[in-house]
Design a protein around this motif. Sequence first.
Motif, mmCIF file in Angstrom:
data_model
loop_
_atom_site.group_PDB
_atom_site.id
_atom_site.type_symbol
_atom_site.label_atom_id
_atom_site.label_comp_id
_atom_site.label_asym_id
_atom_site.label_seq_id
_atom_site.Cartn_x
_atom_site.Cartn_y
_atom_site.Cartn_z
ATOM 1 N N HIS A 82 0.967 -1.243 0.017
ATOM 2 C CA HIS A 82 -0.077 0.049 -0.144
ATOM 3 C C HIS A 82 0.963 1.349 -0.022
ATOM 4 O O HIS A 82 0.684 2.199 -0.764
ATOM 5 C CB HIS A 82 -0.883 0.062 1.150
ATOM 6 C CG HIS A 82 -1.941 0.915 1.242
ATOM 7 N ND1 HIS A 82 -3.129 0.932 2.063
ATOM 8 C CD2 HIS A 82 -2.589 1.801 0.351
ATOM 9 C CE1 HIS A 82 -4.058 1.726 1.835
ATOM 10 N NE2 HIS A 82 -3.685 2.333 0.644
ATOM 11 N N HIS A 130 -3.797 9.679 1.250
ATOM 12 C CA HIS A 130 -2.889 8.644 1.954
ATOM 13 C C HIS A 130 -1.679 8.939 2.917
ATOM 14 O O HIS A 130 -1.543 8.275 3.930
ATOM 15 C CB HIS A 130 -1.990 7.766 0.779
ATOM 16 C CG HIS A 130 -2.818 6.895 0.038
ATOM 17 N ND1 HIS A 130 -3.386 7.153 -0.982
ATOM 18 C CD2 HIS A 130 -3.056 5.406 0.105
ATOM 19 C CE1 HIS A 130 -4.333 6.099 -1.319
ATOM 20 N NE2 HIS A 130 -3.922 5.047 -0.664
ATOM 21 N N ASP A 215 -9.180 4.187 4.022
ATOM 22 C CA ASP A 215 -8.992 3.721 2.577
ATOM 23 C C ASP A 215 -9.877 2.507 2.428
ATOM 24 O O ASP A 215 -9.486 1.496 3.084
ATOM 25 C CB ASP A 215 -7.462 3.618 2.328
ATOM 26 C CG ASP A 215 -7.280 3.277 0.872
ATOM 27 O OD1 ASP A 215 -8.075 3.140 0.390
ATOM 28 O OD2 ASP A 215 -6.119 3.636 0.537
ATOM 29 N N HIS A 219 -7.044 -2.296 -2.406
ATOM 30 C CA HIS A 219 -5.664 -2.606 -2.270
ATOM 31 C C HIS A 219 -5.306 -2.488 -0.646
ATOM 32 O O HIS A 219 -4.025 -2.794 -0.220
ATOM 33 C CB HIS A 219 -4.693 -1.736 -2.814
ATOM 34 C CG HIS A 219 -4.808 -0.150 -2.797
ATOM 35 N ND1 HIS A 219 -5.025 0.424 -3.891
ATOM 36 C CD2 HIS A 219 -4.733 0.515 -1.836
ATOM 37 C CE1 HIS A 219 -5.029 1.880 -3.311
ATOM 38 N NE2 HIS A 219 -4.721 1.762 -2.049
HETATM 39 FE FE LIG Z 1 -4.902 3.349 -0.990
#
Ligand SMILES: [Fe+2]
Length: 255
Positions: A82, A130, A215, A219
Amino acid sequence: MDRREYLKKTLGGAAILGAAGMMNSVQASEITSGLPGLNNSTLAALSTLPMVDNHGNYTLPDLPYDYNALEPHLDEQTMKLHHGIHHLGYVNGLNNALSKLQEARTNGDYSLVKHWSREVSFHGGGHYLHTLFWAVMSPNGGGLPQNAALKTQIDKDFGSFDAFKAHFLAASNAVEGSGWGILAWEPVGQRLIIHQVEKQQDMSTWSNIPLLMVDVWEHAYYLKYQNRRGAYTEAFMNVVNWEEVSRRFELAKGA
Ligand SMILES: [Fe+2]
């Protein structure tokens, strides 16, 4: 690093946020010319992790903990991929898109301006969210927020922490496809709001300041949780860094 240098480093993210639709009140020219537009809302939207290097290029920040530090809730392999693959891809994509737009200005050829503008929003949103995501998690996280002001605001706007958690997880679990669940401060109405963000270039409300985000792209959880997104988001609550969320909340509310 002094305060001005720190702000310039972290504010590097702000230049992309107007395009990403998250912080349109700050212009890139302000960021590099003494930060006259800086206010508490702007600060609250920033990460404690650096997002740019000394040359103004966007960079991948180190995680503030080891890849295995969030085990068993978030597994080491997922965290490595990630951070080192997906997040790095957003950083590189953002730098590339900005260089392509520079080329377009040099050549006077704007035939691909729509494409590269979208790339700035997509990769810029990815880099920003992120970076915040890593900061709002901690090996010592979870539990309840200890910040009195945040607790009071959660009770006021959601009824109780349990109601907030149920709403936040339900919204995150119901994001169609890839995206994010985000708790944000809405400065006009002075309230907390939960957003479902599809993809990451589309924010529901431009003025809002993201405080806590999960998130929910595959993924982020598929290796460990497969299709059980709800189990992942529930586990995420065990690593929430409420101190960082509270810091952002107090800055945002003080604007
Ligand atoms: Fe992500």
